[in-house]
Design a protein around this motif. Structure first.
Motif, PDB file in Angstrom:
ATOM      1  N   ASP A 131      -7.314   2.663   0.285  1.00 33.36           N
ATOM      2  CA  ASP A 131      -7.413   4.109   0.085  1.00 33.36           C
ATOM      3  C   ASP A 131      -7.776   4.446  -1.355  1.00 33.36           C
ATOM      4  N   ALA A 132      -7.242   3.673  -2.312  1.00 33.76           N
ATOM      5  CA  ALA A 132      -7.566   3.922  -3.713  1.00 33.76           C
ATOM      6  C   ALA A 132      -9.036   3.633  -3.996  1.00 33.76           C
ATOM      7  N   GLN A 133      -9.553   2.536  -3.418  1.00 29.48           N
ATOM      8  CA  GLN A 133     -10.969   2.203  -3.618  1.00 29.48           C
ATOM      9  C   GLN A 133     -11.875   3.213  -2.912  1.00 29.48           C
ATOM     10  N   TRP A 134     -11.479   3.613  -1.721  1.00 35.21           N
ATOM     11  CA  TRP A 134     -12.288   4.513  -0.902  1.00 35.21           C
ATOM     12  C   TRP A 134     -12.345   5.910  -1.528  1.00 35.21           C
ATOM     13  N   MET A 135     -11.192   6.446  -1.892  1.00 33.63           N
ATOM     14  CA  MET A 135     -11.133   7.796  -2.464  1.00 33.63           C
ATOM     15  C   MET A 135     -11.349   7.802  -3.979  1.00 33.63           C
ATOM     16  N   GLY A 136     -11.382   6.608  -4.564  1.00 34.95           N
ATOM     17  CA  GLY A 136     -11.517   6.512  -6.015  1.00 34.95           C
ATOM     18  C   GLY A 136     -12.746   7.204  -6.566  1.00 34.95           C
ATOM     19  N   VAL A 137     -13.847   7.180  -5.807  1.00 30.01           N
ATOM     20  CA  VAL A 137     -15.084   7.816  -6.292  1.00 30.01           C
ATOM     21  C   VAL A 137     -14.911   9.335  -6.405  1.00 30.01           C
ATOM     22  N   ILE A 138     -14.116   9.915  -5.502  1.00 27.51           N
ATOM     23  CA  ILE A 138     -13.851  11.359  -5.572  1.00 27.51           C
ATOM     24  C   ILE A 138     -13.051  11.668  -6.828  1.00 27.51           C
ATOM     25  N   TYR A 139     -11.943  10.913  -7.011  1.00 30.72           N
ATOM     26  CA  TYR A 139     -11.087  11.153  -8.175  1.00 30.72           C
ATOM     27  C   TYR A 139     -11.845  10.912  -9.475  1.00 30.72           C
ATOM     28  N   ASP A 140     -12.706   9.878  -9.482  1.00 26.28           N
ATOM     29  CA  ASP A 140     -13.447   9.542 -10.701  1.00 26.28           C
ATOM     30  C   ASP A 140     -14.364  10.685 -11.101  1.00 26.28           C
ATOM     31  N   LEU A 141     -15.050  11.290 -10.133  1.00 29.58           N
ATOM     32  CA  LEU A 141     -15.928  12.412 -10.423  1.00 29.58           C
ATOM     33  C   LEU A 141     -15.126  13.607 -10.952  1.00 29.58           C
ATOM     34  N   LEU A 142     -13.879  13.737 -10.504  1.00 31.08           N
ATOM     35  CA  LEU A 142     -13.038  14.866 -10.916  1.00 31.08           C
ATOM     36  C   LEU A 142     -12.270  14.589 -12.209  1.00 31.08           C
ATOM     37  N   GLY A 143     -12.484  13.403 -12.808  1.00 36.41           N
ATOM     38  CA  GLY A 143     -11.821  13.080 -14.068  1.00 36.41           C
ATOM     39  C   GLY A 143     -10.355  12.744 -13.916  1.00 36.41           C
ATOM     40  N   VAL A 144      -9.994  12.208 -12.751  1.00 37.09           N
ATOM     41  CA  VAL A 144      -8.599  11.868 -12.464  1.00 37.09           C
ATOM     42  C   VAL A 144      -8.458  10.350 -12.415  1.00 37.09           C
ATOM     43  N   SER A 145      -7.458   9.801 -13.118  1.00 40.64           N
ATOM     44  CA  SER A 145      -7.238   8.354 -13.117  1.00 40.64           C
ATOM     45  C   SER A 145      -6.385   7.945 -11.924  1.00 40.64           C
ATOM     46  N   VAL A 146      -6.650   6.737 -11.411  1.00 34.66           N
ATOM     47  CA  VAL A 146      -5.971   6.252 -10.208  1.00 34.66           C
ATOM     48  C   VAL A 146      -5.401   4.856 -10.461  1.00 34.66           C
ATOM     49  N   GLY A 147      -4.114   4.693 -10.213  1.00 32.67           N
ATOM     50  CA  GLY A 147      -3.465   3.394 -10.320  1.00 32.67           C
ATOM     51  C   GLY A 147      -3.161   2.845  -8.934  1.00 32.67           C
ATOM     52  N   VAL A 148      -3.073   1.519  -8.840  1.00 37.31           N
ATOM     53  CA  VAL A 148      -2.768   0.853  -7.564  1.00 37.31           C
ATOM     54  C   VAL A 148      -1.690  -0.197  -7.798  1.00 37.31           C
ATOM     55  N   LEU A 149      -0.630  -0.137  -7.005  1.00 41.79           N
ATOM     56  CA  LEU A 149       0.436  -1.139  -7.063  1.00 41.79           C
ATOM     57  C   LEU A 149       0.255  -2.123  -5.921  1.00 41.79           C
ATOM     58  N   GLN A 150       0.328  -3.414  -6.237  1.00 41.15           N
ATOM     59  CA  GLN A 150       0.358  -4.457  -5.220  1.00 41.15           C
ATOM     60  C   GLN A 150       1.629  -5.277  -5.446  1.00 41.15           C
ATOM     61  N   HIS A 151       1.932  -6.122  -4.485  1.00 40.31           N
ATOM     62  CA  HIS A 151       3.189  -6.862  -4.560  1.00 40.31           C
ATOM     63  C   HIS A 151       3.291  -7.686  -5.840  1.00 40.31           C
ATOM     64  N   ASP A 152       2.166  -8.272  -6.277  1.00 41.96           N
ATOM     65  CA  ASP A 152       2.221  -9.179  -7.417  1.00 41.96           C
ATOM     66  C   ASP A 152       1.301  -8.771  -8.563  1.00 41.96           C
TER      67      ASP A 152
END
Length: 879
Positions: free
Chosen positions: A138-159
């Protein structure tokens, strides 16, 4: 469409609906204006909105413009435009409600609307998913929308942790556009994607750190929970626990694992399937006592034996391989009963996991001691605002409101639902049911209709797979053992004639496209369109449920895989009268039908049985709700304690004035010790020798206060004042010796060490109290009331114990001081006076004071006056 929405919810929400309708119209009116903005202008809107908020506007004021900006960014980057019903869903999420949206209605895209709006305030938005795959997808898929809007996106994984970086050319496999960063940086992003476990465990770990720089999370402001029913209801039955190894020997579990198979069902023990418990009979107890060579198994001295017996019995009789757990690479891994996914890193508590390891003859890891724990209910109640999305929430609306104060809003579909849900087919037994299921699958696959077959556990999925192989039906199996191939299998599941046998994991966060996913298939567009048309001609995706689940929601999720976005589809469940749900919760209606002489392979379509099945599901849903409510009621007691302890830790890490706190504790402790020996006792009869011995356990005794006979000549007030003065002087001297900065660091270390150590013991004590509190019912007392009462008493003991340990530790922290000084953090080294690692306080008294010339030595108020008069200094030259 909005009129349909109004009819769905009824007239009681008319005013709220009018507000929603007005907001949607405002957003639509802004669309032409936002289409004219450049990408640069869209990116700069976030800062403009933030300035307006600083000037007094609130998020509701800028909602239409923010939503219009997100819609425009979606159109430019992904070619996806939010429908009006999706805007309604976004508003519901922003208002802190649950948006119930059918499968395929674009929940992932909907979440971008409130996420962007609430990120403007700068406090961060947490977007919670059910697994790591969906978090990064979801972060990769929607990331392009957030990037255009100047919003930073973090992603947590188990490790690991990542930040979305549109400029990144080469990334890890499967992590395209994700740059690895520190955990705290992922949390510092405007929007952070992750699983409920990652967010919850990070919260617990943050409350175990010894330096504020080690913390990762910011404040918990707003969370959007995807598949909210799975996370806040299904997962909520298991608390989050951080633990470490205990002292029990693993060999004991192996010993009892060998003993238990000698016991016989019915004769030695019975199973309560409804509550999933095992009870020993008198004969079973006698047999075990003989095997273990003990007179009374339930004697208090044999408590540990009962613990091992009960866990070994549960492991043998209730928990089965490939159903509740799997064995992979020599490890017992839990299978989530609701999603069918492997729960890596999760372990059953109270020794059950060790009993399973012994049963499966793999390495038995030591039982664990709890260091930190919290239920998901109490973790998510920490957020200022909480919302969620799912396709199935209305059946649990009562629980959402009672536990989380979350209101469920049903969002209409964008296109009319044309899926056909056929009535259940009921068979005499499981064997007849599976023969009918295989026959149906074979016929549908042969004519080109894709079939998704739902099973309740891994064992059943593999059983059905074997039956299909015998009939020569090509198929894929999607369960926890094949979770790595999940995306590939799902992409192929809509192909003509495809057969996919899946556990519940296929029901979450996955869309099955009729004809297959064109983006991942190696076929031409013309071929895909032909396949797509063929599948539609055959009636769309056929859902075959092989068994009713305990919860209606899970069945509805399986049905929801078909008929997405107006597609055709069909669903049917096959039920046997001896299915587990029927046995456990079926009631008298099912029992009557089981007594009928139903022929093999004969199907019934009975309204009475269907009603009984739904009644059984309602019963089990109510049963599980009671379990979760019971869990949260008891955890609320510990939660009160947790809030206080974590609040104190926060103050310590935040740089609170610990010196005055500790000195206050020392004053209280010394006063209480003196009072205990002198209050209500005639002055000449004071046991000053014992009193000085106890005080010496806190601090080194000054020379002028070390003689019991001399102290006996003083008044109670003088004694207390003298010890307090000596303690403060000693404290100040040590601080000047090692520098104030080092002293503050040591104060933090001492307080954190003591609090953490006793908190772990308190958690264990509370768990032990909870295990036995049910016995209070035999005395006509409410166990919960008694748990609250006794828990409060234990917490008071904890607070007293923390103060006691801090006071005793602060004057005996020589080891820590020596290490700090050795590292060059002190002003100068303090010499050790013995090989016993004497406290630095004693070093100051023994070494420092002896070297001070008599003429310059500071005289204690109760010491003999240096003039030689024989009087105390305070009554002579110190007067």
């Amino acid at each position: 469409m909005l009129k349909t929405f109004t009819r769905l919810l009824g007239g009681s929400n008319d005013s709220a609906l009018k507000k929603l309708q007005g907001a949607v119209e405002d957003i639509n009116e802004l669309e032409p204006e936002f289409e004219k903005l450049s990408d640069y202008d869209l990116s700069g809107l976030k800062e403009e909105f933030a300035v307006r908020i600083d000037k007094g506007e609130d998020l509701d004021d800028i909602l239409p413009e923010a939503f219009a900006a997100v819609r425009e960014a979606g159109k430019r980057t992904l070619g996806m435009r939010q429908f009006d019903v999706q805007l309604i869903g976004g508003i519901a999420l922003h208002q802190g409600k649950i948006a119930e949206m059918r499968t395929g209605e674009g929940k992932t895209l909907v979440a971008t609307l409130p996420a962007y709006l609430n990120a403007i305030g700068g406090e961060g938005v947490h977007l919670v998913t059910v697994n790591d795959y969906l978090a990064r997808r979801d972060a990769q898929w929607m990331g392009v929308i957030y990037d255009l809007l100047g919003v930073s996106v973090g992603v947590l994984q188990h490790d690991a942790s990542y930040i979305y970086d549109a400029t990144l050319e080469d990334g890890e496999r499967g992590m395209e556009k994700l740059r690895r960063v520190e955990r705290s940086e992922a949390y510092a992003a405007d929007i952070t994607y992750g699983t409920n476990n990652e967010f919850g465990f990070d919260y617990l770990r943050d409350n175990m750190v010894i330096d504020v720089e080690q913390k990762t999370q910011r404040q918990r402001s707003f969370a959007i929970v995807d598949e909210v029913d799975n996370i806040l209801i299904d997962e909520a039955r298991t608390p989050l626990i951080i633990s470490g190894p205990a002292q029990q020997s693993p060999k004991e579990y192996q010993k009892f694992s060998r003993l238990v198979p000698n016991l016989k069902l019915t004769d030695d023990y019975t199973i309560d399937e409804k509550h999933r418990t095992v009870s020993l009979s008198n004969e079973g107890i006698t047999n075990l006592e003989r095997m273990l060579n003990v007179e009374n198994l339930y004697d208090p001295s044999n408590f540990d034996l009962v613990h091992f017996v009960e866990n070994a019995l549960k492991a043998q009789a209730i928990f089965f391989r490939d159903r509740e757990y799997v064995v992979q690479d020599g490890q017992v891994i839990i299978v989530d009963e609701f999603t069918g996914r492997l729960m890596e890193g999760r372990r059953y508590s109270d020794g059950l996991h060790q009993a399973l390891e012994a049963k499966e003859n793999v390495q038995v890891h030591r039982e664990s001691v709890t260091y930190a724990t919290i239920t998901l209910q109490n973790y998510f109640r920490l957020y200022k605002k909480l919302s969620g999305m799912t396709g199935t929430a209305s059946t649990e609306a009562e629980e959402f409101w009672k536990i989380y104060k979350l209101e469920v809003v049903e969002i209409p579909t964008n296109m009319p639902m044309i899926r056909i849900d056929d009535r259940d087919l009921i068979y005499k037994d499981e064997a007849s049911k599976y023969r009918a299921v295989v026959k149906d699958i074979k016929e549908r696959s042969a004519r080109g209709q894709p079939v998704l077959v739902g099973t309740t556990d891994i064992d059943k999925s593999e059983l059905l797979s074997d039956l299909l192989k015998r009939e020569g039906v090509a198929h894929e199996v999607l369960n926890a053992k094949q979770h790595e191939r999940e995306a590939i299998i799902i992409d192929q599941a809509g192909r003509p004639g495809a057969v996919t046998v899946a556990t519940n994991m296929a029901g979450r966060g996955t869309d099955i496209v009729l004809g297959g996913n064109p983006d991942s298939l190696d076929i031409s567009r013309e071929q895909w369109e032909a396949d797509h048309g063929k599948v539609i001609e055959q009636g769309g995706l056929q859902i075959v449920g092989t068994e009713r689940h305990e919860a209606r929601r899970i069945d509805n999720q399986l049905r929801g895989r078909s008929g997405r976005q107006g597609d055709p589809g069909q669903t049917r469940f096959y039920v046997a009268l001896d299915d587990e749900l029927m046995r456990r919760f079926g009631g008298d209606t099912i029992k009557r039908f089981m007594d009928w002489a139903i022929e093999d392979d004969t199907a019934l379509e009975s309204r009475a049985i269907s009603k009984a099945i739904e009644g059984a599901q309602v019963k089990t849903e109510s049963h599980h709700f009671d379990m979760r409510k019971h869990l949260v009621e008891y955890d609320d007691v510990v939660n009160t304690h947790r809030d206080i302890i974590y609040g104190e830790r926060e103050k310590i890490l935040g740089g609170a004035d610990l010196k005055s706190n500790i000195q206050g504790m020392v004053e209280t402790a010394l006063t209480e010790i003196c009072d205990s020996y002198m209050a209500d006792v005639r002055p000449g009869d004071w046991d000053t020798e014992s009193m000085l011995s106890e005080i010496s356990g806190i601090m080194p005794l000054p020379p002028d206060l070390s003689d019991p006979d001399e102290v006996l000549d003083m008044s109670q007030e003088e004694i207390v004042d003298s010890f307090l003065e000596a303690a403060l002087e000693l404290y100040d001297e040590v601080e000047s010796e090692i520098t104030a900065e080092t002293m503050r660091r040591l104060e933090r270390q001492v307080m954190l060490r003591v609090i953490d150590s006793l908190w772990v013991q308190h958690l264990t004590a509370m768990e032990n109290l909870r295990q036995g509190i049910g016995l209070e019912a035999f005395g006509q007392r409410d166990p919960l009331v008694m748990y609250k009462k006794q828990g409060h008493e234990k917490f008071q003991e904890l607070q007293t114990g923390i103060q006691f340990e801090i006071v005793h530790a602060i004057f005996n922290m020589g080891g820590m001081v020596q290490s700090n000084i050795a590292a060059g953090k002190g002003k100068r080294a303090v010499q050790k006076v013995s090989a016993k690692n004497t406290s630095v306080m004693a070093n100051v008294v023994g070494a420092k004071r002896e070297k001070v010339p008599a003429g310059t030595q500071k005289v204690g108020r109760n010491a003999a006056c240096p003039c030689g008069s024989g009087k105390k200094y305070k009554r002579c030259h110190g007067a």
